[in-house]
Design a protein around this motif. Structure first.
Motif, mmCIF file in Angstrom:
data_model
loop_
_atom_site.group_PDB
_atom_site.id
_atom_site.type_symbol
_atom_site.label_atom_id
_atom_site.label_comp_id
_atom_site.label_asym_id
_atom_site.label_seq_id
_atom_site.Cartn_x
_atom_site.Cartn_y
_atom_site.Cartn_z
ATOM 1 N N LYS A 143 0.871 -1.173 0.000
ATOM 2 C CA LYS A 143 0.000 0.000 0.000
ATOM 3 C C LYS A 143 0.910 1.225 0.000
ATOM 4 C CE LYS A 143 -4.096 2.008 2.141
ATOM 5 N NZ LYS A 143 -3.678 3.411 1.899
ATOM 6 N N VAL A 144 0.865 1.980 -1.069
ATOM 7 C CA VAL A 144 1.767 3.111 -1.256
ATOM 8 C C VAL A 144 1.308 4.285 -0.401
ATOM 9 C CG1 VAL A 144 2.746 4.724 -2.934
ATOM 10 C CG2 VAL A 144 2.333 2.340 -3.584
ATOM 11 N N ALA A 145 2.241 4.866 0.349
ATOM 12 C CA ALA A 145 1.918 6.019 1.191
ATOM 13 C C ALA A 145 2.382 7.324 0.571
ATOM 14 C CB ALA A 145 2.549 5.860 2.575
ATOM 15 N N ALA A 146 3.526 7.290 -0.112
ATOM 16 C CA ALA A 146 4.094 8.516 -0.677
ATOM 17 C C ALA A 146 4.937 8.175 -1.894
ATOM 18 C CB ALA A 146 4.942 9.242 0.369
ATOM 19 N N VAL A 147 4.922 9.076 -2.874
ATOM 20 C CA VAL A 147 5.736 8.944 -4.090
ATOM 21 C C VAL A 147 6.541 10.225 -4.258
ATOM 22 C CG1 VAL A 147 5.722 8.732 -6.599
ATOM 23 C CG2 VAL A 147 4.119 7.381 -5.224
ATOM 24 N N SER A 148 7.839 10.080 -4.372
ATOM 25 C CA SER A 148 8.720 11.226 -4.585
ATOM 26 C C SER A 148 8.956 11.411 -6.078
ATOM 27 C CB SER A 148 10.059 10.985 -3.869
ATOM 28 O OG SER A 148 10.988 11.998 -4.175
ATOM 29 N N LEU A 149 8.812 12.642 -6.554
ATOM 30 C CA LEU A 149 8.990 12.923 -7.978
ATOM 31 C C LEU A 149 10.425 13.333 -8.283
ATOM 32 C CD1 LEU A 149 5.779 14.974 -8.890
ATOM 33 C CD2 LEU A 149 6.174 12.509 -9.144
ATOM 34 N N ASN A 150 10.898 12.924 -9.439
ATOM 35 C CA ASN A 150 12.198 13.323 -9.957
ATOM 36 C C ASN A 150 12.011 14.072 -11.264
ATOM 37 O OD1 ASN A 150 13.828 11.736 -7.973
ATOM 38 N ND2 ASN A 150 12.772 10.040 -8.969
ATOM 39 N N TYR A 151 12.987 14.895 -11.615
ATOM 40 C CA TYR A 151 12.922 15.603 -12.892
ATOM 41 C C TYR A 151 12.826 14.604 -14.034
ATOM 42 C CZ TYR A 151 13.816 19.257 -16.340
ATOM 43 O OH TYR A 151 13.713 20.133 -17.401
ATOM 44 N N ARG A 152 13.424 13.474 -13.861
ATOM 45 C CA ARG A 152 13.360 12.424 -14.875
ATOM 46 C C ARG A 152 11.915 11.973 -15.125
ATOM 47 N NH1 ARG A 152 11.750 6.709 -14.077
ATOM 48 N NH2 ARG A 152 12.835 5.492 -15.658
ATOM 49 N N ASP A 153 11.077 11.937 -14.072
ATOM 50 C CA ASP A 153 9.671 11.569 -14.245
ATOM 51 C C ASP A 153 8.976 12.542 -15.188
ATOM 52 O OD1 ASP A 153 9.881 9.412 -12.431
ATOM 53 O OD2 ASP A 153 9.594 10.767 -10.743
ATOM 54 N N SER A 170 10.480 8.053 0.893
ATOM 55 C CA SER A 170 10.222 7.920 -0.546
ATOM 56 C C SER A 170 11.241 8.663 -1.401
ATOM 57 C CB SER A 170 8.811 8.423 -0.874
ATOM 58 O OG SER A 170 8.734 9.848 -0.833
ATOM 59 N N THR A 171 12.026 9.561 -0.799
ATOM 60 C CA THR A 171 12.988 10.351 -1.564
ATOM 61 C C THR A 171 14.328 9.648 -1.739
ATOM 62 O OG1 THR A 171 13.945 11.512 0.350
ATOM 63 C CG2 THR A 171 11.937 12.441 -0.612
ATOM 64 N N PRO A 208 3.423 6.476 -14.453
ATOM 65 C CA PRO A 208 4.752 7.061 -14.205
ATOM 66 C C PRO A 208 5.162 6.950 -12.748
ATOM 67 C CG PRO A 208 3.110 8.792 -14.360
ATOM 68 C CD PRO A 208 2.379 7.503 -14.609
ATOM 69 N N GLY A 209 6.384 7.396 -12.493
ATOM 70 C CA GLY A 209 6.904 7.445 -11.133
ATOM 71 C C GLY A 209 7.776 6.249 -10.800
ATOM 72 N N SER A 210 8.852 6.494 -10.026
ATOM 73 C CA SER A 210 9.791 5.415 -9.707
ATOM 74 C C SER A 210 10.066 5.254 -8.216
ATOM 75 C CB SER A 210 11.127 5.651 -10.427
ATOM 76 O OG SER A 210 11.721 6.867 -10.011
ATOM 77 N N ASP A 211 9.807 6.279 -7.404
ATOM 78 C CA ASP A 211 10.242 6.266 -6.011
ATOM 79 C C ASP A 211 9.048 6.291 -5.064
ATOM 80 O OD1 ASP A 211 12.495 6.736 -7.482
ATOM 81 O OD2 ASP A 211 13.214 8.411 -6.286
ATOM 82 N N PHE A 212 8.936 5.285 -4.202
ATOM 83 C CA PHE A 212 7.812 5.284 -3.272
ATOM 84 C C PHE A 212 8.225 4.690 -1.931
ATOM 85 C CE2 PHE A 212 7.471 0.893 -4.702
ATOM 86 C CZ PHE A 212 7.046 0.219 -3.559
ATOM 87 N N ALA A 213 7.392 4.950 -0.947
ATOM 88 C CA ALA A 213 7.467 4.277 0.338
ATOM 89 C C ALA A 213 6.064 3.814 0.700
ATOM 90 C CB ALA A 213 8.016 5.206 1.416
ATOM 91 N N ALA A 239 0.144 20.177 -10.697
ATOM 92 C CA ALA A 239 0.759 21.283 -9.958
ATOM 93 C C ALA A 239 2.135 20.894 -9.451
ATOM 94 C CB ALA A 239 -0.141 21.698 -8.798
ATOM 95 N N ALA A 240 2.293 19.635 -9.054
ATOM 96 C CA ALA A 240 3.594 19.159 -8.591
ATOM 97 C C ALA A 240 4.618 19.185 -9.724
ATOM 98 C CB ALA A 240 3.462 17.750 -8.033
ATOM 99 N N LEU A 241 4.201 18.821 -10.932
ATOM 100 C CA LEU A 241 5.098 18.877 -12.090
ATOM 101 C C LEU A 241 5.473 20.314 -12.426
ATOM 102 C CD1 LEU A 241 3.402 16.148 -14.321
ATOM 103 C CD2 LEU A 241 5.560 15.938 -13.074
ATOM 104 N N ASP A 242 4.517 21.229 -12.276
ATOM 105 C CA ASP A 242 4.819 22.659 -12.475
ATOM 106 C C ASP A 242 5.880 23.117 -11.477
ATOM 107 O OD1 ASP A 242 3.028 22.930 -14.564
ATOM 108 O OD2 ASP A 242 1.391 23.649 -13.281
ATOM 109 N N HIS A 243 5.786 22.633 -10.250
ATOM 110 C CA HIS A 243 6.751 23.000 -9.215
ATOM 111 C C HIS A 243 8.142 22.481 -9.570
ATOM 112 C CE1 HIS A 243 7.159 23.773 -4.611
ATOM 113 N NE2 HIS A 243 8.263 24.119 -5.252
#
Length: 334
Positions: free
Chosen positions: A27-37, A136-137, A55-60, A314-318
Protein backbone atom coordinates in the motif's frame (compact mmCIF):
# COMPACT_ATOMS: atom_id res chain seq x y z
CA UNK A 1 -1.46 7.67 -19.32
CA UNK A 2 -2.74 6.44 -22.69
CA UNK A 3 0.00 8.27 -24.62
CA UNK A 4 3.00 10.53 -24.08
CA UNK A 5 2.23 14.03 -22.82
CA UNK A 6 0.97 15.72 -19.68
CA UNK A 7 -2.43 16.09 -21.31
CA UNK A 8 -2.74 12.28 -21.13
CA UNK A 9 -2.41 12.10 -17.32
CA UNK A 10 -5.59 10.84 -15.68
CA UNK A 11 -6.69 9.01 -12.56
CA UNK A 12 -8.12 5.56 -13.23
CA UNK A 13 -9.83 3.13 -10.89
CA UNK A 14 -8.55 -0.42 -11.38
CA UNK A 15 -8.53 -3.67 -9.40
CA UNK A 16 -6.02 -4.02 -6.57
CA UNK A 17 -3.34 -6.38 -7.91
CA UNK A 18 -2.88 -9.86 -6.47
CA UNK A 19 0.72 -10.68 -5.55
CA UNK A 20 2.11 -13.55 -7.60
CA UNK A 21 4.58 -16.08 -6.16
CA UNK A 22 7.65 -14.19 -4.99
CA UNK A 23 5.81 -10.84 -5.00
CA UNK A 24 4.61 -8.53 -2.24
CA UNK A 25 1.61 -6.21 -2.33
CA UNK A 26 2.42 -2.75 -0.99
CA UNK A 27 0.00 0.00 0.00
CA UNK A 28 1.77 3.11 -1.26
CA UNK A 29 1.92 6.02 1.19
CA UNK A 30 4.09 8.52 -0.68
CA UNK A 31 5.74 8.94 -4.09
CA UNK A 32 8.72 11.23 -4.58
CA UNK A 33 8.99 12.92 -7.98
CA UNK A 34 12.20 13.32 -9.96
CA UNK A 35 12.92 15.60 -12.89
CA UNK A 36 13.36 12.42 -14.87
CA UNK A 37 9.67 11.57 -14.24
CA UNK A 38 8.71 14.85 -15.91
CA UNK A 39 10.91 14.03 -18.91
CA UNK A 40 9.30 10.60 -19.26
CA UNK A 41 5.76 11.98 -19.00
CA UNK A 42 6.34 14.81 -21.44
CA UNK A 43 8.61 13.15 -24.00
CA UNK A 44 9.06 9.49 -23.23
CA UNK A 45 12.89 9.80 -23.14
CA UNK A 46 13.04 7.28 -25.99
CA UNK A 47 11.94 4.47 -23.66
CA UNK A 48 9.73 1.58 -24.87
CA UNK A 49 6.74 2.59 -22.75
CA UNK A 50 3.75 0.27 -22.66
CA UNK A 51 0.33 1.93 -22.50
CA UNK A 52 -1.61 2.43 -20.37
CA UNK A 53 1.50 3.68 -18.55
CA UNK A 54 1.89 4.59 -14.88
CA UNK A 55 4.75 7.06 -14.21
CA UNK A 56 6.90 7.45 -11.13
CA UNK A 57 9.79 5.41 -9.71
CA UNK A 58 10.24 6.27 -6.01
CA UNK A 59 7.81 5.28 -3.27
CA UNK A 60 7.47 4.28 0.34
CA UNK A 61 4.68 2.15 1.71
CA UNK A 62 3.66 -0.82 3.82
CA UNK A 63 3.55 -4.51 2.87
CA UNK A 64 -0.07 -5.66 3.14
CA UNK A 65 -0.01 -9.09 1.46
CA UNK A 66 2.52 -11.72 0.43
CA UNK A 67 2.66 -14.06 -2.53
CA UNK A 68 3.91 -17.61 -2.12
CA UNK A 69 7.58 -18.15 -1.27
CA UNK A 70 8.23 -14.60 -0.06
CA UNK A 71 11.05 -14.65 2.51
CA UNK A 72 12.51 -11.11 2.53
CA UNK A 73 9.52 -9.32 4.09
CA UNK A 74 6.51 -9.83 6.34
CA UNK A 75 3.17 -8.06 6.41
CA UNK A 76 3.32 -4.70 8.13
CA UNK A 77 6.92 -3.88 7.21
CA UNK A 78 7.65 -0.49 5.67
CA UNK A 79 9.53 -0.64 2.37
CA UNK A 80 10.92 1.57 -0.38
CA UNK A 81 11.54 0.88 -4.05
CA UNK A 82 14.78 0.17 -5.87
CA UNK A 83 15.09 2.45 -8.90
CA UNK A 84 16.72 -0.21 -11.13
CA UNK A 85 15.07 -3.57 -10.35
CA UNK A 86 17.41 -6.53 -10.67
CA UNK A 87 20.61 -4.55 -10.12
CA UNK A 88 21.56 -6.04 -6.78
CA UNK A 89 25.31 -5.28 -6.64
CA UNK A 90 28.41 -5.00 -8.81
CA UNK A 91 28.49 -3.51 -12.33
CA UNK A 92 25.30 -2.20 -13.94
CA UNK A 93 23.29 -4.64 -16.02
CA UNK A 94 23.68 -4.34 -19.78
CA UNK A 95 26.46 -4.15 -22.32
CA UNK A 96 28.31 -1.69 -24.55
CA UNK A 97 25.63 -1.68 -27.23
CA UNK A 98 22.69 -1.54 -24.86
CA UNK A 99 23.42 0.52 -21.73
CA UNK A 100 21.24 -0.42 -18.75
CA UNK A 101 18.15 1.68 -18.17
CA UNK A 102 15.48 -0.78 -17.06
CA UNK A 103 13.89 1.23 -14.27
CA UNK A 104 10.58 1.68 -12.53
CA UNK A 105 8.39 4.23 -14.27
CA UNK A 106 10.07 3.47 -17.61
CA UNK A 107 10.62 -0.03 -18.93
CA UNK A 108 9.00 -1.38 -15.76
CA UNK A 109 5.62 -0.20 -14.39
CA UNK A 110 5.55 3.00 -12.35
CA UNK A 111 4.45 3.59 -8.79
CA UNK A 112 1.93 6.45 -8.86
CA UNK A 113 -0.80 4.14 -7.60
CA UNK A 114 -2.45 3.29 -4.29
CA UNK A 115 -1.20 -0.32 -4.47
CA UNK A 116 1.66 -2.00 -6.32
CA UNK A 117 2.66 -5.67 -6.50
CA UNK A 118 6.37 -6.17 -7.14
CA UNK A 119 8.90 -9.00 -6.81
CA UNK A 120 10.40 -9.02 -3.32
CA UNK A 121 13.88 -8.41 -4.78
CA UNK A 122 12.75 -4.98 -6.02
CA UNK A 123 12.31 -3.58 -2.50
CA UNK A 124 14.35 -2.74 0.61
CA UNK A 125 13.29 -1.91 4.15
CA UNK A 126 12.61 1.76 4.81
CA UNK A 127 14.73 3.72 7.31
CA UNK A 128 13.29 3.51 10.82
CA UNK A 129 13.98 7.20 11.49
CA UNK A 130 12.12 8.62 8.48
CA UNK A 131 8.47 9.18 7.71
CA UNK A 132 7.01 7.60 4.57
CA UNK A 133 7.24 10.91 2.72
CA UNK A 134 10.90 11.31 3.68
CA UNK A 135 11.74 7.67 2.94
CA UNK A 136 10.22 7.92 -0.55
CA UNK A 137 12.99 10.35 -1.56
CA UNK A 138 15.84 7.86 -1.13
CA UNK A 139 15.57 5.44 -4.10
CA UNK A 140 16.67 7.90 -6.81
CA UNK A 141 17.80 11.27 -5.45
CA UNK A 142 19.35 9.97 -2.25
CA UNK A 143 20.99 6.95 -3.84
CA UNK A 144 22.36 8.97 -6.76
CA UNK A 145 24.25 11.29 -4.40
CA UNK A 146 25.39 8.39 -2.22
CA UNK A 147 26.51 6.23 -5.14
CA UNK A 148 28.66 9.02 -6.55
CA UNK A 149 30.26 10.36 -3.38
CA UNK A 150 30.54 7.18 -1.30
CA UNK A 151 30.36 4.15 -3.57
CA UNK A 152 32.46 5.59 -6.41
CA UNK A 153 34.25 8.49 -4.75
CA UNK A 154 35.16 6.93 -1.39
CA UNK A 155 34.52 10.28 0.25
CA UNK A 156 36.27 10.78 3.57
CA UNK A 157 36.72 13.41 6.25
CA UNK A 158 38.68 16.53 5.37
CA UNK A 159 37.87 16.51 1.67
CA UNK A 160 35.82 19.18 -0.10
CA UNK A 161 32.54 18.60 -1.96
CA UNK A 162 30.96 21.11 -4.34
CA UNK A 163 27.24 20.80 -5.00
CA UNK A 164 25.52 22.53 -7.91
CA UNK A 165 22.03 23.72 -7.05
CA UNK A 166 19.59 22.97 -4.24
CA UNK A 167 17.36 20.25 -5.66
CA UNK A 168 16.88 16.77 -4.26
CA UNK A 169 20.19 15.20 -5.29
CA UNK A 170 22.08 18.36 -4.36
CA UNK A 171 20.77 18.55 -0.80
CA UNK A 172 21.34 14.84 -0.26
CA UNK A 173 24.93 15.35 -1.44
CA UNK A 174 25.31 18.22 1.02
CA UNK A 175 24.09 16.13 3.95
CA UNK A 176 26.14 13.08 2.93
CA UNK A 177 29.25 15.27 2.70
CA UNK A 178 28.71 16.67 6.19
CA UNK A 179 27.95 13.21 7.62
CA UNK A 180 31.39 12.12 6.36
CA UNK A 181 33.22 15.10 7.85
CA UNK A 182 33.78 16.86 4.53
CA UNK A 183 33.61 20.56 3.71
CA UNK A 184 30.62 21.47 1.53
CA UNK A 185 30.33 24.30 -1.01
CA UNK A 186 26.94 25.00 -2.60
CA UNK A 187 26.52 26.94 -5.85
CA UNK A 188 23.12 28.47 -6.59
CA UNK A 189 21.53 31.39 -8.36
CA UNK A 190 19.32 32.20 -5.35
CA UNK A 191 20.59 34.06 -2.30
CA UNK A 192 17.64 32.75 -0.28
CA UNK A 193 18.37 29.14 -1.19
CA UNK A 194 22.04 29.61 -0.33
CA UNK A 195 21.08 30.79 3.13
CA UNK A 196 18.82 27.77 3.55
CA UNK A 197 21.64 25.50 2.39
CA UNK A 198 23.95 27.02 5.00
CA UNK A 199 21.32 26.28 7.64
CA UNK A 200 21.57 22.62 6.57
CA UNK A 201 25.32 22.65 7.11
CA UNK A 202 26.91 24.09 3.95
CA UNK A 203 30.27 25.65 4.81
CA UNK A 204 30.21 28.10 1.90
CA UNK A 205 27.65 29.40 -0.59
CA UNK A 206 28.48 30.88 -3.98
CA UNK A 207 25.91 32.92 -5.91
CA UNK A 208 26.59 32.16 -9.55
CA UNK A 209 24.56 35.17 -10.69
CA UNK A 210 26.78 37.70 -8.93
CA UNK A 211 30.26 36.18 -9.27
CA UNK A 212 32.31 33.73 -11.32
CA UNK A 213 31.83 30.59 -9.25
CA UNK A 214 35.03 28.92 -10.49
CA UNK A 215 37.08 31.92 -9.37
CA UNK A 216 35.17 31.91 -6.10
CA UNK A 217 36.18 28.27 -5.59
CA UNK A 218 39.82 29.16 -6.19
CA UNK A 219 39.52 31.93 -3.61
CA UNK A 220 37.86 29.73 -0.99
CA UNK A 221 40.36 26.89 -1.42
CA UNK A 222 43.56 28.87 -1.98
CA UNK A 223 43.69 27.61 -5.59
CA UNK A 224 43.54 23.98 -4.42
CA UNK A 225 40.17 23.35 -6.07
CA UNK A 226 37.49 20.84 -5.10
CA UNK A 227 37.97 17.11 -4.45
CA UNK A 228 34.41 16.07 -5.40
CA UNK A 229 31.97 17.87 -7.70
CA UNK A 230 28.34 16.79 -7.99
CA UNK A 231 27.64 17.96 -11.56
CA UNK A 232 23.90 18.48 -11.94
CA UNK A 233 23.71 20.82 -14.92
CA UNK A 234 25.13 18.95 -17.92
CA UNK A 235 25.80 20.28 -21.40
CA UNK A 236 28.77 22.66 -21.67
CA UNK A 237 28.64 23.24 -17.92
CA UNK A 238 30.95 20.27 -17.39
CA UNK A 239 33.78 22.58 -18.51
CA UNK A 240 33.36 24.68 -15.37
CA UNK A 241 33.44 21.59 -13.19
CA UNK A 242 36.74 20.53 -14.78
CA UNK A 243 38.17 24.01 -14.13
CA UNK A 244 37.09 23.94 -10.48
CA UNK A 245 38.33 20.40 -9.82
CA UNK A 246 41.44 19.83 -7.73
CA UNK A 247 44.37 17.70 -8.88
CA UNK A 248 43.01 14.12 -8.85
CA UNK A 249 39.53 15.56 -8.37
CA UNK A 250 36.39 13.56 -9.10
CA UNK A 251 33.33 14.77 -11.02
CA UNK A 252 30.02 12.91 -10.86
CA UNK A 253 28.02 13.64 -14.03
CA UNK A 254 24.39 13.35 -13.02
CA UNK A 255 22.24 16.19 -14.38
CA UNK A 256 21.18 17.10 -17.91
CA UNK A 257 19.47 20.45 -17.33
CA UNK A 258 21.51 22.08 -20.11
CA UNK A 259 21.54 19.13 -22.48
CA UNK A 260 22.53 15.51 -22.95
CA UNK A 261 25.70 16.38 -24.90
CA UNK A 262 28.52 17.37 -22.52
CA UNK A 263 31.74 19.22 -23.31
CA UNK A 264 34.91 20.01 -21.36
CA UNK A 265 38.45 21.30 -22.07
CA UNK A 266 40.75 18.32 -22.53
CA UNK A 267 43.88 20.13 -21.27
CA UNK A 268 42.95 20.56 -17.60
CA UNK A 269 41.04 17.27 -17.68
CA UNK A 270 44.26 15.45 -18.56
CA UNK A 271 46.82 17.55 -16.72
CA UNK A 272 44.87 17.54 -13.44
CA UNK A 273 44.15 13.81 -13.74
CA UNK A 274 40.44 14.46 -13.23
CA UNK A 275 38.08 11.49 -13.03
CA UNK A 276 34.61 11.90 -14.56
CA UNK A 277 32.07 9.34 -13.35
CA UNK A 278 28.75 8.88 -15.09
CA UNK A 279 26.25 8.08 -12.34
CA UNK A 280 23.12 6.13 -13.28
CA UNK A 281 21.64 6.03 -9.75
CA UNK A 282 22.88 2.79 -8.09
CA UNK A 283 22.31 -0.81 -7.01
CA UNK A 284 20.25 -2.31 -4.21
CA UNK A 285 23.18 -3.00 -1.91
CA UNK A 286 24.19 0.69 -1.99
CA UNK A 287 20.60 1.68 -1.22
CA UNK A 288 20.67 -0.61 1.80
CA UNK A 289 23.93 1.07 2.86
CA UNK A 290 22.26 4.48 2.50
CA UNK A 291 19.29 3.34 4.60
CA UNK A 292 21.66 2.21 7.36
CA UNK A 293 23.64 5.47 7.18
CA UNK A 294 20.44 7.51 7.27
CA UNK A 295 19.37 5.90 10.53
CA UNK A 296 22.87 6.05 12.02
CA UNK A 297 23.87 9.58 10.99
CA UNK A 298 20.46 11.23 11.21
CA UNK A 299 20.29 12.26 7.54
CA UNK A 300 16.96 14.04 7.05
CA UNK A 301 15.66 14.44 3.48
CA UNK A 302 14.47 17.94 2.61
CA UNK A 303 10.92 18.07 1.26
CA UNK A 304 9.89 21.34 -0.34
CA UNK A 305 6.18 20.58 -0.77
CA UNK A 306 3.81 17.64 -0.43
CA UNK A 307 0.93 17.48 -2.92
CA UNK A 308 -2.20 15.30 -2.90
CA UNK A 309 -2.52 12.71 -5.65
CA UNK A 310 -5.08 14.86 -7.45
CA UNK A 311 -2.57 17.74 -7.77
CA UNK A 312 0.06 15.87 -9.82
CA UNK A 313 -0.01 18.56 -12.51
CA UNK A 314 0.76 21.28 -9.96
CA UNK A 315 3.59 19.16 -8.59
CA UNK A 316 5.10 18.88 -12.09
CA UNK A 317 4.82 22.66 -12.48
CA UNK A 318 6.75 23.00 -9.21
CA UNK A 319 9.50 20.78 -10.63
CA UNK A 320 9.76 23.22 -13.54
CA UNK A 321 10.25 26.12 -11.12
CA UNK A 322 13.02 24.35 -9.24
CA UNK A 323 12.17 23.18 -5.71
CA UNK A 324 14.42 23.39 -2.67
CA UNK A 325 14.75 19.67 -2.07
CA UNK A 326 12.09 17.16 -3.08
CA UNK A 327 8.48 17.19 -4.26
CA UNK A 328 6.35 14.40 -2.80
CA UNK A 329 2.91 13.11 -3.76
CA UNK A 330 0.99 12.11 -0.64
CA UNK A 331 -1.31 9.11 -1.10
CA UNK A 332 -2.38 8.78 2.52
CA UNK A 333 -6.12 9.13 2.86
CA UNK A 334 -6.74 8.71 -0.87
Amino acid sequence: MSEIGRHALELREVRIPEPLPGEVLVKVAAVSLNYRDKLVIEGGMGLPLEFPFTPGSDFAGTVVALGENVTRFVEGERVIATFAPGWIDGPPLGDARTPPYRTLGGVHPGVLAEYVAFPQEWLVRAPETLSDAEASTLPCAGLTAWFGLVEKGRLHAGETVLVEGTGGVALFALQIAKAHGAQAIVVSGSADKLERAKALGADHGINRTTEDWVEAVYGLTGDYGVDHIVELVGGPHLAKAVQAAAINGKIYQIGVMEGFEIAAPVGPLMLKNVEVHGIGVGHRRALEDLVAATDRAGIKPVIDTRYPFSDLSAALDHLDRGPFGKIVIDLEGQ
